[in-house]
Enzyme design. Structure first.
Site, mmCIF file in Angstrom:
data_model
loop_
_atom_site.group_PDB
_atom_site.id
_atom_site.type_symbol
_atom_site.label_atom_id
_atom_site.label_comp_id
_atom_site.label_asym_id
_atom_site.label_seq_id
_atom_site.Cartn_x
_atom_site.Cartn_y
_atom_site.Cartn_z
ATOM 1 N N LYS A 228 0.814 -1.211 0.000
ATOM 2 C CA LYS A 228 0.000 0.000 0.000
ATOM 3 C C LYS A 228 0.848 1.262 0.000
ATOM 4 O O LYS A 228 2.043 1.247 0.293
ATOM 5 C CB LYS A 228 -0.998 -0.033 1.153
ATOM 6 C CG LYS A 228 -2.091 -1.069 0.884
ATOM 7 C CD LYS A 228 -3.315 -0.905 1.724
ATOM 8 C CE LYS A 228 -4.424 -1.855 1.218
ATOM 9 N NZ LYS A 228 -5.604 -1.849 2.096
ATOM 10 N N ARG A 262 -3.697 -10.340 4.404
ATOM 11 C CA ARG A 262 -4.038 -10.378 2.975
ATOM 12 C C ARG A 262 -2.866 -9.780 2.204
ATOM 13 O O ARG A 262 -2.537 -8.607 2.391
ATOM 14 C CB ARG A 262 -5.321 -9.580 2.735
ATOM 15 C CG ARG A 262 -5.789 -9.520 1.286
ATOM 16 C CD ARG A 262 -7.070 -8.694 1.176
ATOM 17 N NE ARG A 262 -7.564 -8.645 -0.182
ATOM 18 C CZ ARG A 262 -7.175 -7.732 -1.093
ATOM 19 N NH1 ARG A 262 -6.287 -6.798 -0.744
ATOM 20 N NH2 ARG A 262 -7.669 -7.751 -2.307
#
Length: 282
Positions: A228, A262
């Site tokens: 991210k 995840r």
């Protein structure tokens, strides 16, 4: 801070057939499988069923316990697609994986109840909703109807917080209430703090550091930090060159009580989780 082992959630999930999950024995690894042309780090790589199946095999061999299949990018500024287009992308992948990897639970990454229902009919086992059951009023009912786990992610349309972490916790409690009111069983409610969604760089760091407060809500916690932007910003590297930063967030997240992570880079993060688990689950 209390040791997170005191609040780890334990439950056995039998999805029928050969697909099962044991939560609470070790960190579970969810591999990301994007059947999209525009996801932020791997868009277009797994659009064809054969490519998606090959990559799924690679992730399972590397240690993935769950595969999360998405047909619509949720990167910042993404363009929404129709249910029909989303289904065109994900249903063939789900069907192929049910045949190729019958022991592996499959998650459908969608915020549309119509997509979730058809994906579950096709063989998916878990719903992953980035809008925490707040976008589609039928999503909680779908999860209850199919008796499946639903991942409730924190998200907002605007960063209009009065007190950031308490507001996140309050939002998550609100989504839990939506799920419970629809009849979703308690073990089927999983929480995701929504790292990267409606949060600044500083917000993401603070929420990671205080993840034990999310764990303290009493539900399994999934952490999705993989590649991210806040990691890219910290390391000054592009999305495909931040595996060490992702590993650091995962190790910290596990120490703060996350039970599912995840990720894109399954092999590296599986090894990270194994080391963290050796300390925390001993």
């Amino acid at each position: 801070m209390n040791h997170p082992k005191q609040t780890y959630y334990r439950h056995s999930y039998d999805f029928g057939g050969d697909a099962k999950l044991e939560l609470g024995e070790r960190t579970l690894i969810m591999g990301i499988l994007n059947a999209t042309p525009d996801s932020f780090s791997d868009g277009g790589r797994y659009m064809h069923v054969e490519q998606a199946v090959r990559h799924a095999h690679e992730m399972v061999e590397a240690g993935a316990d769950i595969l999360d299949i998405g047909g619509e990018s949720t990167r910042p500024g993404f363009e929404a697609i129709s249910v029909e287009e989303e289904l065109r992308r994900v249903l063939p992948v789900i069907a192929a994986l049910r045949k190729e990897l019958p022991r592996v639970p499959l998650s459908i990454d969608t915020y549309k109840a119509a997509t979730a229902r058809q994906a579950l009919e096709a063989g998916a086992h878990i719903i992953n909703d980035i809008w925490g059951l707040r976008h589609d009023p039928d999503m909680a009912a779908a999860a209850a109807e199919y008796g499946c786990p639903v991942i409730i992610s924190h998200n907002r349309h605007a960063r209009d917080y009065n007190d950031f972490v308490p507001d996140v916790l309050a939002d998550l409690r609100g989504s839990v209430n939506i799920a419970a009111s629809a009849g979703v069983a308690e073990p089927n409610i999983w929480l995701d703090p929504g790292i990267g969604f409606a949060k600044t760089y500083a917000d993401n760091l603070e929420l990671l550091d205080r993840l034990d407060e999310v764990t303290a809500l009493g539900y399994p916690v999934l952490l999705g930090t993989s590649r991210k932007r806040f990691i890219q910003q910290t390391l000054g590297s592009p999305a495909d060159d931040v595996v060490e930063g992702t590993a650091a967030t995962v190790a910290l997240g596990i120490a703060r009580g996350a039970q599912i992570v995840r990720v894109h880079d399954v092999r590296a993060i599986k090894r990270t989780a194994l080391m963290a688990d050796a300390i925390l689950y001993r």
